[in-house]
Design an enzyme around this catalytic site. Structure first.
Site, mmCIF file in Angstrom:
data_model
loop_
_atom_site.group_PDB
_atom_site.id
_atom_site.type_symbol
_atom_site.label_atom_id
_atom_site.label_comp_id
_atom_site.label_asym_id
_atom_site.label_seq_id
_atom_site.Cartn_x
_atom_site.Cartn_y
_atom_site.Cartn_z
ATOM 1 N N ASP A 1 -9.639 -5.523 1.515
ATOM 2 C CA ASP A 1 -9.697 -3.947 2.067
ATOM 3 C C ASP A 1 -11.149 -3.383 1.507
ATOM 4 O O ASP A 1 -11.258 -3.219 0.223
ATOM 5 C CB ASP A 1 -8.435 -3.576 1.269
ATOM 6 N N CYS B 1 -0.936 3.224 3.973
ATOM 7 C CA CYS B 1 -2.298 3.913 3.981
ATOM 8 C C CYS B 1 -2.164 5.281 3.479
ATOM 9 O O CYS B 1 -1.669 5.481 2.153
ATOM 10 C CB CYS B 1 -2.888 3.886 5.604
ATOM 11 N N HIS C 1 -7.327 -4.060 5.274
ATOM 12 C CA HIS C 1 -6.618 -2.880 5.118
ATOM 13 C C HIS C 1 -5.785 -2.430 6.434
ATOM 14 O O HIS C 1 -6.083 -2.657 7.707
ATOM 15 C CB HIS C 1 -7.700 -1.313 5.157
#
Length: 245
Positions: A179, A132, A212
């Site tokens: 995502d 991330c 994600h």
């Protein structure tokens, strides 16, 4: 991590109830979590955390997994004492929060950690992985830092390739098909740029049906349908490191 146009959504996913097998150390001005493998080695991996910071159990679990695979793993506090993002925070304040935590301003801390790994841990070959926020930091380091051997960027927002896409080191990019924060057209654009300019090995892989954070924020036992992809992502990450370290 978010697109500039929308706040970062990172739900914490499944918070692991995990204590960690390593220990916390102080490296100059940086606190860090270190886990070492049973046998001595000269290979190390720097683990760059997400917005939830260096103490998130999920990230320590990943560091311990690297140690179990024969690497010295270190997860430093790249926010250097500033608070990590908390789920109770107001997302409207996220952009302001992020301004003081820039994924491309990690060079000073990385240099301190590399020195520690080389001088105190005997590491000669060092790679980096990041999730991330940390995935974006990996992209920056792969474009700029000459001392690292390889990198794995896991769902890092693509934002450092405007000026250059000539990576210095072999880099593996892990993305999730679903995502919400990294549109697939951005991934396609990245692939095109790398194809045109990149002189080192790289791979961009999209994992079907995943969201994600899937590699480190999902528990296989809670998400049986995702288990094969969670395991595949982790295995691919280790295999990439094994190949280039």
């Amino acid at each position: 991590m978010a697109n500039e146009s929308r706040p970062c959504p990172c739900g914490i996913g499944d918070r692991f109830d995990y204590g960690g097998r390593g220990q916390e150390v102080q490296v100059e001005h940086i606190k860090a979590y270190v886990c070492k493998p049973p046998a001595s080695t000269d290979k190390a991996v720097v683990v760059i955390h997400d917005i939830f910071g260096w103490q998130l159990p999920n990230t320590r679990y990943m560091a311990d997994m690297l140690a179990a695979n024969g690497y010295i793993a270190i997860c430093p506090d790249f926010f250097v004492g500033q608070e990590a993002w908390k789920l109770s925070n107001d997302w409207a304040s996220f952009d302001d929060w992020l301004k003081t935590r820039n994924a491309s301003k990690t060079d000073k801390e990385v240099d301190v950690i590399l020195k520690y790994l080389s001088e105190q841990c005997g590491a000669k070959k060092i790679g980096v992985i990041g999730f991330c926020w940390g995935g974006a930091a990996v992209q920056h380091l792969m474009l700029k830092n000459p001392h690292l051997k390889t990198g794995v960027s896991l769902y890092g927002v693509i934002r450092f390739f405007e000026d250059s896409s000539s990576l210095l080191h072999p880099t593996f990019f892990i993305f999730a098909e679903k995502d919400e924060y990294i549109p697939l057209e951005q991934v396609t654009l990245l692939e095109q740029k790398l194809k045109q300019n990149c002189k080192v090995d790289y791979e961009v892989k999209i994992y079907p049906g995943q969201t994600h954070g899937f590699v480190h924020r999902k528990r296989e036992d809670i998400n049986p349908q995702d288990k094969p992809y969670i395991e595949e992502g982790r295995k691919d990450m280790i295999n990439w490191l094994n190949k280039y370290l």
